[in-house]
Design a protein around this motif. Structure first.
Motif, PDB file in Angstrom:
ATOM      1  N   VAL A 173       0.743  -1.608   0.277  1.00 37.59           N
ATOM      2  CA  VAL A 173       0.024  -0.017   0.022  1.00 37.59           C
ATOM      3  C   VAL A 173       1.075   1.388   0.370  1.00 37.59           C
ATOM      4  CG1 VAL A 173      -1.960   1.589   0.644  1.00 37.59           C
ATOM      5  CG2 VAL A 173      -0.955  -1.173   1.385  1.00 37.59           C
ATOM      6  N   ARG A 174       1.887   0.809   0.802  1.00 34.42           N
ATOM      7  CA  ARG A 174       2.677   2.594   1.061  1.00 34.42           C
ATOM      8  C   ARG A 174       3.425   2.477  -0.287  1.00 34.42           C
ATOM      9  NH1 ARG A 174       8.047   4.178   2.438  1.00 34.42           N
ATOM     10  NH2 ARG A 174       8.880   1.858   3.091  1.00 34.42           N
ATOM     11  N   ALA A 175       3.709   1.373  -0.898  1.00 33.30           N
ATOM     12  CA  ALA A 175       4.727   2.124  -2.935  1.00 33.30           C
ATOM     13  C   ALA A 175       3.490   2.237  -3.337  1.00 33.30           C
ATOM     14  CB  ALA A 175       4.996   0.050  -3.164  1.00 33.30           C
ATOM     15  N   TRP A 176       1.876   2.177  -3.224  1.00 40.26           N
ATOM     16  CA  TRP A 176       1.243   1.897  -3.749  1.00 40.26           C
ATOM     17  C   TRP A 176       1.180   3.612  -4.244  1.00 40.26           C
ATOM     18  CZ3 TRP A 176      -3.157   4.864  -4.593  1.00 40.26           C
ATOM     19  CH2 TRP A 176      -3.908   4.509  -5.536  1.00 40.26           C
ATOM     20  N   HIS A 177       1.439   4.769  -2.660  1.00 37.71           N
ATOM     21  CA  HIS A 177       0.895   5.712  -2.398  1.00 37.71           C
ATOM     22  C   HIS A 177       2.083   6.776  -3.006  1.00 37.71           C
ATOM     23  CE1 HIS A 177      -2.614   5.685  -0.834  1.00 37.71           C
ATOM     24  NE2 HIS A 177      -2.433   5.296  -0.227  1.00 37.71           N
ATOM     25  N   LEU A 178       3.501   5.861  -2.416  1.00 33.64           N
ATOM     26  CA  LEU A 178       4.835   6.530  -2.907  1.00 33.64           C
ATOM     27  C   LEU A 178       4.537   6.274  -4.616  1.00 33.64           C
ATOM     28  CD1 LEU A 178       7.385   5.021  -0.481  1.00 33.64           C
ATOM     29  CD2 LEU A 178       6.665   7.555  -1.162  1.00 33.64           C
ATOM     30  N   ARG A 179       4.125   5.971  -5.499  1.00 31.27           N
ATOM     31  CA  ARG A 179       4.205   5.840  -6.793  1.00 31.27           C
ATOM     32  C   ARG A 179       3.250   7.803  -7.306  1.00 31.27           C
ATOM     33  NH1 ARG A 179       3.822   0.759  -6.958  1.00 31.27           N
ATOM     34  NH2 ARG A 179       1.716   0.314  -6.738  1.00 31.27           N
ATOM     35  N   LYS A 180       2.071   7.542  -6.616  1.00 28.41           N
ATOM     36  CA  LYS A 180       1.260   8.724  -6.382  1.00 28.41           C
ATOM     37  C   LYS A 180       1.690   9.823  -6.125  1.00 28.41           C
ATOM     38  CE  LYS A 180      -2.727   8.520  -6.526  1.00 28.41           C
ATOM     39  NZ  LYS A 180      -3.223   8.807  -7.702  1.00 28.41           N
ATOM     40  N   GLU A 181       2.872   9.865  -5.276  1.00 30.06           N
ATOM     41  CA  GLU A 181       3.352  11.004  -5.174  1.00 30.06           C
ATOM     42  C   GLU A 181       4.224  11.529  -5.385  1.00 30.06           C
ATOM     43  OE1 GLU A 181       4.585  11.099  -0.401  1.00 30.06           O
ATOM     44  OE2 GLU A 181       6.713  10.669  -1.433  1.00 30.06           O
ATOM     45  N   VAL A 182       5.101  10.652  -6.128  1.00 26.24           N
ATOM     46  CA  VAL A 182       6.151  11.102  -7.152  1.00 26.24           C
ATOM     47  C   VAL A 182       5.610  11.615  -8.360  1.00 26.24           C
ATOM     48  CG1 VAL A 182       7.135   8.697  -8.821  1.00 26.24           C
ATOM     49  CG2 VAL A 182       8.500  10.318  -7.770  1.00 26.24           C
ATOM     50  N   GLU A 183       4.607  11.020  -8.465  1.00 24.29           N
ATOM     51  CA  GLU A 183       3.906  11.366 -10.420  1.00 24.29           C
ATOM     52  C   GLU A 183       2.995  12.799  -9.568  1.00 24.29           C
ATOM     53  OE1 GLU A 183       0.628   8.763 -10.917  1.00 24.29           O
ATOM     54  OE2 GLU A 183       2.072   7.178 -11.273  1.00 24.29           O
ATOM     55  N   ASP A 184       2.870  13.164  -8.503  1.00 27.01           N
ATOM     56  CA  ASP A 184       2.120  14.226  -8.232  1.00 27.01           C
ATOM     57  C   ASP A 184       3.253  15.453  -8.180  1.00 27.01           C
ATOM     58  OD1 ASP A 184       0.100  16.673  -6.403  1.00 27.01           O
ATOM     59  OD2 ASP A 184       1.417  16.406  -5.230  1.00 27.01           O
ATOM     60  N   PHE A 185       4.502  15.118  -7.697  1.00 27.54           N
ATOM     61  CA  PHE A 185       6.011  16.160  -7.994  1.00 27.54           C
ATOM     62  C   PHE A 185       6.132  16.145  -8.731  1.00 27.54           C
ATOM     63  CE2 PHE A 185       9.951  16.632  -6.153  1.00 27.54           C
ATOM     64  CZ  PHE A 185       9.876  17.944  -5.419  1.00 27.54           C
ATOM     65  N   ARG A 186       5.751  15.540  -9.793  1.00 23.97           N
ATOM     66  CA  ARG A 186       6.739  15.943 -11.213  1.00 23.97           C
ATOM     67  C   ARG A 186       5.926  16.267 -11.791  1.00 23.97           C
ATOM     68  NH1 ARG A 186       6.199  10.735 -12.745  1.00 23.97           N
ATOM     69  NH2 ARG A 186       8.584  10.349 -12.430  1.00 23.97           N
ATOM     70  N   ASP A 187       4.636  16.507 -11.313  1.00 24.24           N
ATOM     71  CA  ASP A 187       3.348  17.304 -12.140  1.00 24.24           C
ATOM     72  C   ASP A 187       4.259  18.816 -11.266  1.00 24.24           C
ATOM     73  OD1 ASP A 187       0.600  18.549 -13.424  1.00 24.24           O
ATOM     74  OD2 ASP A 187       0.645  19.083 -11.620  1.00 24.24           O
ATOM     75  N   LEU A 188       4.053  18.644 -10.230  1.00 27.28           N
ATOM     76  CA  LEU A 188       4.657  19.985  -9.678  1.00 27.28           C
ATOM     77  C   LEU A 188       5.659  21.711 -10.175  1.00 27.28           C
ATOM     78  CD1 LEU A 188       3.743  22.881  -7.860  1.00 27.28           C
ATOM     79  CD2 LEU A 188       5.413  21.203  -5.741  1.00 27.28           C
ATOM     80  N   CYS A 189       6.820  20.144 -10.590  1.00 24.20           N
ATOM     81  CA  CYS A 189       8.433  20.035 -11.282  1.00 24.20           C
ATOM     82  C   CYS A 189       8.704  21.001 -12.208  1.00 24.20           C
ATOM     83  CB  CYS A 189       9.394  19.495 -11.125  1.00 24.20           C
ATOM     84  SG  CYS A 189       9.687  19.154  -8.913  1.00 24.20           S
ATOM     85  N   GLU A 190       7.234  20.150 -13.404  1.00 21.02           N
ATOM     86  CA  GLU A 190       6.967  20.221 -14.997  1.00 21.02           C
ATOM     87  C   GLU A 190       6.173  21.660 -14.371  1.00 21.02           C
ATOM     88  OE1 GLU A 190       5.300  17.256 -16.045  1.00 21.02           O
ATOM     89  OE2 GLU A 190       6.831  15.764 -16.344  1.00 21.02           O
ATOM     90  N   ARG A 191       5.456  21.576 -13.700  1.00 22.59           N
ATOM     91  CA  ARG A 191       4.521  23.845 -13.918  1.00 22.59           C
ATOM     92  C   ARG A 191       5.736  24.667 -13.961  1.00 22.59           C
ATOM     93  NH1 ARG A 191      -0.668  23.552 -13.179  1.00 22.59           N
ATOM     94  NH2 ARG A 191      -2.160  21.514 -13.272  1.00 22.59           N
ATOM     95  N   ILE A 192       6.894  24.358 -12.723  1.00 21.69           N
ATOM     96  CA  ILE A 192       7.056  25.242 -12.564  1.00 21.69           C
ATOM     97  C   ILE A 192       9.065  25.855 -13.177  1.00 21.69           C
ATOM     98  CG2 ILE A 192       9.243  25.903 -11.054  1.00 21.69           C
ATOM     99  CD1 ILE A 192       7.871  24.716  -8.687  1.00 21.69           C
ATOM    100  N   THR A 193       9.447  23.908 -14.274  1.00 15.37           N
ATOM    101  CA  THR A 193      10.101  24.695 -15.390  1.00 15.37           C
ATOM    102  C   THR A 193      10.238  23.847 -16.378  1.00 15.37           C
ATOM    103  OG1 THR A 193      10.576  22.279 -14.683  1.00 15.37           O
ATOM    104  CG2 THR A 193      11.903  23.587 -13.034  1.00 15.37           C
ATOM    105  N   GLU A 194       9.387  23.490 -17.001  1.00 14.87           N
ATOM    106  CA  GLU A 194       8.560  23.894 -17.947  1.00 14.87           C
ATOM    107  C   GLU A 194       7.119  24.768 -18.947  1.00 14.87           C
ATOM    108  OE1 GLU A 194       7.892  19.491 -19.129  1.00 14.87           O
ATOM    109  OE2 GLU A 194       9.691  18.657 -18.818  1.00 14.87           O
ATOM    110  N   GLN A 195       6.260  25.035 -17.642  1.00 11.19           N
ATOM    111  CA  GLN A 195       5.153  25.533 -17.685  1.00 11.19           C
ATOM    112  C   GLN A 195       5.724  26.870 -17.488  1.00 11.19           C
ATOM    113  OE1 GLN A 195       0.856  23.992 -17.000  1.00 11.19           O
ATOM    114  NE2 GLN A 195       2.561  21.857 -17.378  1.00 11.19           N
ATOM    115  N   ARG A 196       6.631  27.811 -17.060  1.00 11.06           N
ATOM    116  CA  ARG A 196       6.595  28.739 -15.939  1.00 11.06           C
ATOM    117  C   ARG A 196       5.558  28.710 -15.316  1.00 11.06           C
ATOM    118  NH1 ARG A 196      12.481  28.076 -16.945  1.00 11.06           N
ATOM    119  NH2 ARG A 196      12.964  26.600 -19.109  1.00 11.06           N
TER     120      ARG A 196
END
Length: 303
Positions: A173-196
């Motif tokens: 269960v923890r690994a399942w949540h961690l996969r979603k957590e990294v997807e969420d952080f990737r989205d945030l980072c892309e908003r900052i670095t790629e979408q400006r």
């Protein structure tokens, strides 16, 4: 590009690697375990005055990571033993004054909904875009100890995991949540670095919350979130490295517990109990508040 990182007292410095981030985490761990005292500056959040607030701050993170509970802890609105928080489908807006010793910094705080929804996307777009973008982000993670609010969501997780392994356990269960957590952080980072997005962003504080549940494995959590430890590094570490390389924002990664809780990954699994006490909880809060106060005050002095 070197990452600018904030120490537990809020002071800012340049770091060519992640040794300083890791050493600050370690100093907090030692303080909680009794080796060093907590900061004694009495940091707290209070209600802000009517008018335009400086230091717009966004609190982001996955659903069930504890964003609202973290804000309430910073505002000293909850105490140990309070009932669990409620799900927040809409963005929450607060105007606060952060007090750290003699320093005061007014801030407008927006808590972004974690669950994937139109409300979340609208809140992110409105908060991160244009001239209204935050100057600071508190990104909340919890090492896979997310609370799944809806019974239908818990059933969906269980069905998915059972299809993979009928004998799944809490680590699954923890690994399942961690996969979603990294997807969420990737989205945030892309908003900052790629979408400006968040063009006025100056700092980000990664709040590794609910650590009272896994204090016996706190070093493993550190290595999951801070580069320079485990080999190979986690996806989260890779994203954080890339963010540091592509921006000049100040970074901090700190352990935090907003309150002592009992956590159950799924109804069929045995609950996990907290491993710290009230005094240790206060030490974590004090260090976190001190670092946050320094970030807010530093930005305020630049305006």
């Amino acid at each position: 590009m070197a990452a600018r990182v904030a120490d537990t007292g809020g002071r800012l410095q340049m770091s060519a690697d992640w040794d300083n981030v890791r050493s600050r985490w370690e100093s907090i761990r030692q303080a909680v375990d009794g080796a060093y005292p907590a900061p004694g500056d009495g940091s707290s959040l209070g209600k802000g005055r009517v008018g335009l607030a400086k230091n717009p701050v966004a609190i982001t993170g996955e659903a069930g990571a504890g964003k609202t509970v973290l804000y309430n802890a910073l505002a000293q609105a909850i105490k140990t033993g309070d009932g669990d928080s409620t799900r927040s489908p809409d963005s929450e807006k607060h105007r606060t004054v952060f007090r750290s010793g003699s320093r005061r910094a007014q801030a407008s705080v927006v808590v972004i909904p974690g669950q994937a929804s139109q409300e979340r996307e609208l809140a992110l777009s409105a908060t991160m875009g244009g001239t209204a973008s935050p100057q600071g982000i508190i990104h909340v993670v919890c090492w896979g100890h997310n609370r799944t609010w809806a019974a239908s969501g818990r059933r969906a997780i269980e069905q998915t995991l059972r299809a993979q392994n009928p004998d799944f356990d809490e680590e699954s269960v923890r690994a399942w949540h961690l996969r979603k957590e990294v997807e969420d952080f990737r989205d945030l980072c892309e908003r900052i670095t790629e979408q400006r997005a968040a063009k006025r962003l100056r700092w980000m504080l990664i709040a590794v919350t609910k650590c009272d549940l896994y204090w016996d494995r706190i070093d493993l959590a550190r290595d999951h979130y801070i580069p320079g430890g485990a080999v190979p590094e986690s996806e989260f570490c890779t994203l954080l490295r890339d963010l540091a390389d592509e921006t000049s924002i100040r970074l901090a990664v700190l352990p935090m517990s907003s309150r002592l809780i009992r956590h159950q990954f799924l109804p069929r699994l045995r609950p996990r109990l907290f491993q710290l006490d009230d005094e240790q909880l206060g030490i974590l809060r004090s260090h976190f508040n001190s670092a946050l106060g320094g970030l807010l005050a530093e930005r305020g002095s630049e305006e």
